[in-house]
Write a protein that holds these residues in place. Sequence first.
Motif, PDB file in Angstrom:
ATOM      1  N   THR A  18      -4.404  44.029 -48.610  1.00  6.86           N
ATOM      2  CA  THR A  18      -4.018  44.664 -47.352  1.00  6.86           C
ATOM      3  C   THR A  18      -5.084  44.377 -46.307  1.00  6.86           C
ATOM      4  N   ILE A  19      -4.680  43.764 -45.212  1.00  5.02           N
ATOM      5  CA  ILE A  19      -5.592  43.415 -44.126  1.00  5.02           C
ATOM      6  C   ILE A  19      -5.018  43.977 -42.835  1.00  5.02           C
ATOM      7  N   THR A  20      -5.846  44.743 -42.120  1.00  4.45           N
ATOM      8  CA  THR A  20      -5.394  45.361 -40.879  1.00  4.45           C
ATOM      9  C   THR A  20      -6.280  44.905 -39.727  1.00  4.45           C
ATOM     10  N   ILE A  21      -5.637  44.367 -38.702  1.00  2.09           N
ATOM     11  CA  ILE A  21      -6.337  43.928 -37.489  1.00  2.09           C
ATOM     12  C   ILE A  21      -5.997  44.924 -36.390  1.00  2.09           C
ATOM     13  N   THR A  22      -7.019  45.509 -35.789  1.00  4.26           N
ATOM     14  CA  THR A  22      -6.798  46.533 -34.764  1.00  4.26           C
ATOM     15  C   THR A  22      -7.410  46.084 -33.447  1.00  4.26           C
ATOM     16  N   ARG A  23      -6.633  46.170 -32.418  1.00  9.90           N
ATOM     17  CA  ARG A  23      -7.094  45.881 -31.053  1.00  9.90           C
ATOM     18  C   ARG A  23      -7.019  47.178 -30.266  1.00  9.90           C
ATOM     19  N   ALA A  29     -15.013  50.477 -23.899  1.00 10.01           N
ATOM     20  CA  ALA A  29     -15.228  49.082 -24.292  1.00 10.01           C
ATOM     21  C   ALA A  29     -14.095  48.630 -25.208  1.00 10.01           C
ATOM     22  N   HIS A  30     -13.603  47.410 -24.970  1.00  8.57           N
ATOM     23  CA  HIS A  30     -12.564  46.841 -25.826  1.00  8.57           C
ATOM     24  C   HIS A  30     -13.190  46.361 -27.132  1.00  8.57           C
ATOM     25  N   TYR A  31     -12.444  46.546 -28.213  1.00  8.96           N
ATOM     26  CA  TYR A  31     -12.946  46.109 -29.517  1.00  8.96           C
ATOM     27  C   TYR A  31     -11.835  45.473 -30.327  1.00  8.96           C
ATOM     28  N   LEU A  32     -12.255  44.742 -31.353  1.00  6.04           N
ATOM     29  CA  LEU A  32     -11.346  44.141 -32.320  1.00  6.04           C
ATOM     30  C   LEU A  32     -11.917  44.402 -33.705  1.00  6.04           C
ATOM     31  N   ALA A  33     -11.109  44.952 -34.599  1.00  5.88           N
ATOM     32  CA  ALA A  33     -11.563  45.313 -35.945  1.00  5.88           C
ATOM     33  C   ALA A  33     -10.659  44.672 -36.984  1.00  5.88           C
ATOM     34  N   SER A 145      -3.126  39.709 -26.690  1.00 14.67           N
ATOM     35  CA  SER A 145      -2.252  40.768 -27.202  1.00 14.67           C
ATOM     36  C   SER A 145      -2.102  40.675 -28.708  1.00 14.67           C
ATOM     37  N   GLY A 146      -1.671  41.784 -29.291  1.00 15.34           N
ATOM     38  CA  GLY A 146      -1.413  41.800 -30.723  1.00 15.34           C
ATOM     39  C   GLY A 146      -0.290  40.875 -31.118  1.00 15.34           C
ATOM     40  N   GLU A 147       0.683  40.706 -30.227  1.00 15.18           N
ATOM     41  CA  GLU A 147       1.801  39.813 -30.541  1.00 15.18           C
ATOM     42  C   GLU A 147       1.340  38.368 -30.641  1.00 15.18           C
ATOM     43  N   LYS A 148       0.424  37.947 -29.742  1.00 16.31           N
ATOM     44  CA  LYS A 148      -0.095  36.586 -29.792  1.00 16.31           C
ATOM     45  C   LYS A 148      -0.902  36.362 -31.075  1.00 16.31           C
ATOM     46  N   ASP A 172      -1.839  47.049 -32.221  1.00 14.61           N
ATOM     47  CA  ASP A 172      -2.255  46.919 -30.826  1.00 14.61           C
ATOM     48  C   ASP A 172      -2.185  48.312 -30.195  1.00 14.61           C
ATOM     49  N   LYS A 173      -3.329  48.991 -30.178  1.00 16.48           N
ATOM     50  CA  LYS A 173      -3.353  50.352 -29.638  1.00 16.48           C
ATOM     51  C   LYS A 173      -3.176  50.369 -28.125  1.00 16.48           C
ATOM     52  N   LEU A 174      -3.590  49.308 -27.469  1.00 25.63           N
ATOM     53  CA  LEU A 174      -3.431  49.254 -26.014  1.00 25.63           C
ATOM     54  C   LEU A 174      -1.961  49.145 -25.626  1.00 25.63           C
ATOM     55  N   ALA A 175      -1.210  48.348 -26.360  1.00 25.05           N
ATOM     56  CA  ALA A 175       0.225  48.205 -26.086  1.00 25.05           C
ATOM     57  C   ALA A 175       1.063  49.196 -26.887  1.00 25.05           C
ATOM     58  N   ARG A 176       0.395  49.960 -27.795  1.00 26.00           N
ATOM     59  CA  ARG A 176       1.089  50.930 -28.642  1.00 26.00           C
ATOM     60  C   ARG A 176       2.195  50.270 -29.460  1.00 26.00           C
ATOM     61  N   LYS A 177       1.821  49.133 -30.072  1.00 27.60           N
ATOM     62  CA  LYS A 177       2.775  48.406 -30.911  1.00 27.60           C
ATOM     63  C   LYS A 177       2.083  47.957 -32.188  1.00 27.60           C
ATOM     64  N   GLN A 178       2.903  47.729 -33.196  1.00 26.88           N
ATOM     65  CA  GLN A 178       2.399  47.284 -34.489  1.00 26.88           C
ATOM     66  C   GLN A 178       3.238  46.110 -34.966  1.00 26.88           C
TER      67      GLN A 178
END
Length: 576
Positions: A18-23, A29-33, A145-148, A172-178
Amino acid sequence: MKAIAEFVENSIDARAKTITITRGKENGAHYLAIKDDGDGVPRDENGLPDFKYVATHICDSIKRHLKADGNGTGLQGEFGIGLLSFWTVGDTLTMTSTGTDQKAYQMTMSKGNSRYEVSPKRMLFAEKGTELKISPLLEGIRTLSGEKIQWYLASELRDRIRDSKARVTVIDKLARKQYEVEPRQFEGRLLHQLPSIHTAFGDAYAELYLAEPSESARVALTRVGTRVIEDLSTLPGLEHAPWVSRYVQGLIDVPFLNLTPGTRSGIIQDERYAALVEALIPLEAHVKGLIEEQQRAEEEQASQQSLKAIQKAFYEAMLALPREEYDWFDVQGRARQETQNAAHAGPGGLPAGTDWEELPPGVSEPIPLDSRQRQFFDYAGPLFSVVVSPAASTTPLNEMRKFRALPRDRSRRRVIEDMSFTWELIDGDGHLEGVTNQELEYRAPAVPGLARLKVTVTQREITVTAEALITVTDSLERAMAPAAVNSRGLPGYTFERAAGELWRCRLDSERNIIVVNSGHRDFVYATRNRALQLRYLVRLYVKELVLKNFAGLPADQLLERMIELSLYAEEKLKSG
């Protein structure tokens, strides 16, 4: 994007499921995890995450040693540059992993600083795996974006995700989408039984799909499931068919290639690469053969579609043109039969616009009902023109043939009042009966030849004339042979390449086919697009059909007929 793919690959190498990428955004400050449930950072002799080795051995990856020992099957990285790629994403990297004491530890690295810091991290429950966080993000990355990210990983790590069965999620917390990263599925027909790719350094694997040509169709070069080159045709020695044809998409996985250590997005062109290019030759020949078959099938399908469009255009054009002048290839015959069938069904079954007065000689006309109220537009205007039905005919020796004069007003309505008719032979032999009637009987002579019949119609001070061409033959079978062929309907067409020759087409009456010279420069010019090619084929049809239907007419009259038929056929072709 390549850096993010590197981080995900590290998680897959650590056997994460299980791998989760969070924007997101935290404290302005913007982050990527990137978080996974894999084995985490390898431990040192004290059971702690060996952050020191990771930070100080940039070009001496642990995974390279695992591969050398035979324990690194399926591992992708070997240069130890994955972590340094965070410089292309953000300013600070924080990596968190647990030790054997079930406590969490974190390492912090900053862009432009060769030092690193390791410290315990307070957590209520230490979790398995590794968490990597980059913050703040660079200016250009903030709009990523998370979609890209999802679309890129689905293509870049297609086989790695599919083979490892890892679940990769982008939040993608900024766009509120998964988004769920699903390995990209290729389009088209999967090609089976492809020639094997054998080299002295190992075997390569090809997964190719044949589909309709598309600019987006590419064959990627991958190594152990990771895409290295997006388009195989950009590599030296491979910039030819079938890789440039855009008919094929898929991938060729070559595990033995050496990658450029700086970016891992290029290939070292050494003896391994040369062996690959040589081993691809049988595969290229096989795929080119399949593409040629596909192209022939597409041409046949396009020809069938073009033929249907052409036949429909001519069928509708002939229905719009005077029936007595263009009654060939059984088009009008079928239309008249349908009309007569509708007439037997009663007045209510008559199609709109049926002109019963234009039926051929010898066919009885229905008696109009007295109750039918004639509208203003039903009344004909003054005489404007006249045509002879049939305008061109073939008659055996000593046989009778009926002709009828059909006067019309400017709107092609039949004119019936105050008419006088005069028939005469202006060329050839024969005998006329009823020279002052609207319908004339012509008896053919005993000698074959051509006869030209003329009718003069007068309505008060208006006088118009028309002519008909009669071919008198000594053999009814020979005269009717083309008609028997023509009764099959409009001819089809086929191609014959005769480059350098001047003829554009010819009618093969025996096969009822128009042979088109596909090597003529006009045809080559017309193949730039389908619409232009259709118009070209229609004009070839017009030429052959006018020559066939109006044999013997002077050149100027033939040209008039060609213009008339072209106008109606091309108009119907556009409307269809």
